[in-house]
Design an enzyme around this catalytic site. Structure first.
Site, PDB file in Angstrom:
ATOM      1  N   LYS A 246       0.825  -1.212   0.000  1.00 13.36           N
ATOM      2  CA  LYS A 246       0.000   0.000   0.000  1.00 13.36           C
ATOM      3  C   LYS A 246       0.870   1.278   0.000  1.00 13.36           C
ATOM      4  CE  LYS A 246      -4.086  -1.970   0.053  1.00 13.36           C
ATOM      5  NZ  LYS A 246      -4.023  -3.415   0.181  1.00 13.36           N
TER       6      LYS A 246
HETATM    7  C1  LIG Z   1      -5.307  -4.294   0.788  1.00  8.76           C
HETATM    8  C2  LIG Z   1      -6.795  -4.174   0.846  1.00  8.76           C
HETATM    9  C3  LIG Z   1      -7.533  -4.584   1.968  1.00  8.76           C
HETATM   10  C4  LIG Z   1      -6.957  -5.421   3.070  1.00  8.76           C
HETATM   11  O1  LIG Z   1      -5.860  -4.949   3.676  1.00  8.76           O
HETATM   12  P1  LIG Z   1      -4.826  -5.942   4.449  1.00  8.76           P
HETATM   13  O2  LIG Z   1      -4.070  -4.943   5.269  1.00  8.76           O
HETATM   14  O3  LIG Z   1      -3.988  -6.599   3.414  1.00  8.76           O
HETATM   15  O4  LIG Z   1      -5.626  -6.857   5.270  1.00  8.76           O
HETATM   16  C5  LIG Z   1      -8.889  -4.318   2.005  1.00  8.76           C
HETATM   17  N1  LIG Z   1      -9.500  -3.708   0.993  1.00  8.76           N
HETATM   18  C6  LIG Z   1      -8.841  -3.327  -0.123  1.00  8.76           C
HETATM   19  C7  LIG Z   1      -9.586  -2.634  -1.216  1.00  8.76           C
HETATM   20  C8  LIG Z   1      -7.463  -3.567  -0.236  1.00  8.76           C
HETATM   21  O5  LIG Z   1      -6.831  -3.215  -1.355  1.00  8.76           O
END
Ligand SMILES: *Cc1c(COP(=O)(O)O)cnc(C)c1O
Length: 399
Positions: A186
């Site tokens: 992210k």
């Molecule tokens: C990455 C992501 C998540 C989940 O995040 P994690 O930290 O990997 O559990 C939820 N929703 C979206 C749209 C994502 O891209």
């Protein structure tokens, strides 16, 4: 896109402050930790950055969704509406609280189509989760208006859009609450981690207690062991090390977005020369976090042709119509009701199927996703990589 591209001395310094105390836990150890409360500081800094009243750090973006749903009282017997283009985590969290996910179409924003949302609301709808996919805005104004008319809370899944705004206001602050992910890919990252922001103090307290086994966090002579409980909870606590990294990454977020915007503009100018190309509808270019560039061709065949040229020239794009992690008809485990649970939960309960998903239920989304090509925009676009991408796009434009 990923914050790990800019890891540096700032992250190291923050982390070392934690090691110097020896306290990795976000609660207690008052005398030993001195004044080092990294997770708490990170919560306050993130909420303040986004313009929200409260921040609740958790272990992941998926945990953020789960904790938000739980704090809103969503559970078995409820339906939660989200969009058919998202990461699987969004609906995993819905199933995990016992509710059933319902999927809407996306429109050319690549996010929730408000007209389809309206059609999918029932007496059982307990929450709506629009997702700000690929770094840019869902039609959050229209969505919150529809939700308010039906008195349904909105959780904005802002996992892919930290730092993005609409009309100057941060995404994640339009709904009842907003959730974020800081996983390794992210825009800002703590390795693993998540956050929920809200202006609702009561909701925040429920989240805080739920994510920590129900601890009421009331000051009492018995310390942490003497704390009471109002309801059952779970453990989604963030570590101090993650809070420390989060503080350093948050300080870099606006700069990362600015650099992505520059890189995206160059790629977009080159893509604009492709015959018949259009771009994803961005509601507010200024507020785009510019983590992705999405462009559309008139149909799936032309999109495939363009992508073949891009691929042959070392710069293939993602077609989310084919990607198995982000698009409804590709989630075979959802469609097949695959689960480890002997009783078939969450797809079945008491020997009866609760929900069946039709692979052809979202034709509008399929049309859009199949002709959309996507590039991830790096923070650091090296000269070599840039040259390859721009040349590949120029070849596609010469088709
Ligand atoms: C990455 C992501 C998540 C989940 O995040 P994690 O930290 O990997 O559990 C939820 N929703 C979206 C749209 C994502 O891209």
């Amino acid at each position: 896109m990923p914050g790990f591209e800019v890891f540096g001395d700032e992250e190291k310094k923050e982390v070392l402050e934690v090691f110097d105390t020896g306290v990795l836990f976000r609660y207690e150890f008052g005398p030993q930790r001195g004044d080092v409360w990294k997770v708490r500081q990170f919560e306050e800094a993130f909420a303040s950055y986004a313009g929200a009243g409260y921040g609740q750090a958790v272990t992941s973006g998926t945990a953020a969704l789960k904790v938000a749903l739980a704090a809103l009282g969503v559970g078995a017997g409820d339906e939660v509406i989200t969009q058919g283009f998202t990461f699987v985590a969004t609906w995993e969290a819905v199933f995990d609280v016992g509710a059933v996910p319902v999927f809407t179409e996306v429109d050319e924003t690549l996010n929730m189509d408000p007209a389809d949302l309206e059609k999918k609301i029932t007496d059982k709808t307990a929450a709506i989760i629009p997702v700000h996919m690929l770094g840019a805005q869902a039609r959050i104004g229209e969505i919150t208006k529809i939700a308010a008319r039906h008195n349904i809370p909105v959780i904005e899944d802002t996992a892919q859009a930290a730092g993005a705004r609409l009309g100057g206001r941060h995404l994640g602050t339009f709904g009842t609450c907003g959730t974020f992910s800081f996983d390794s890919v992210k825009t800002m990252t703590t390795g693993e981690g998540g956050m929920i922001i809200t202006d609702d103090e009561k909701l925040w307290r429920a989240m805080s207690e739920y994510h920590d086994h129900g601890h009421d966090h009331a000051v009492n002579p018995g310390g942490r062991g003497g704390e009471g409980r109002s309801f059952i909870g779970f453990n989604y606590r963030m570590m101090e090390l993650q809070g420390a990294i989060g503080l350093a990454q948050l300080a870099k977020l606006d700069d990362m977005i600015a650099r992505q915007k520059e890189n995206k503009a160059q790629l977009k100018a080159a893509a604009a020369k492709i015959s018949g190309v259009t771009f994803r509808e961005i509601l507010d270019e200024e507020g785009d976090s510019a983590t992705f560039l999405a462009f559309m061709l008139p149909d799936r065949v032309q999109a495939a042709k363009v992508n073949e040229v891009l691929r042959d020239n070392g710069a293939g794009a993602i077609n989310f119509g084919e990607n198995t992690w982000h698009f409804y008809p590709r989630w075979e485990h959802l469609l097949n009701g695959s689960t480890l649970c002997r009783g078939g939960w969450p797809f079945s309960a008491h020997g009866k199927r609760r929900v069946v998903y039709d692979p052809d239920a979202l034709p509008q989304s399929a049309d859009i996703m199949n002709r959309t090509l996507v590039y991830q925009v790096p923070v650091k676009l090296g000269e070599e990589q840039k040259k390859t991408m721009l040349e590949a796009l120029a070849r596609a434009a010469a088709l």
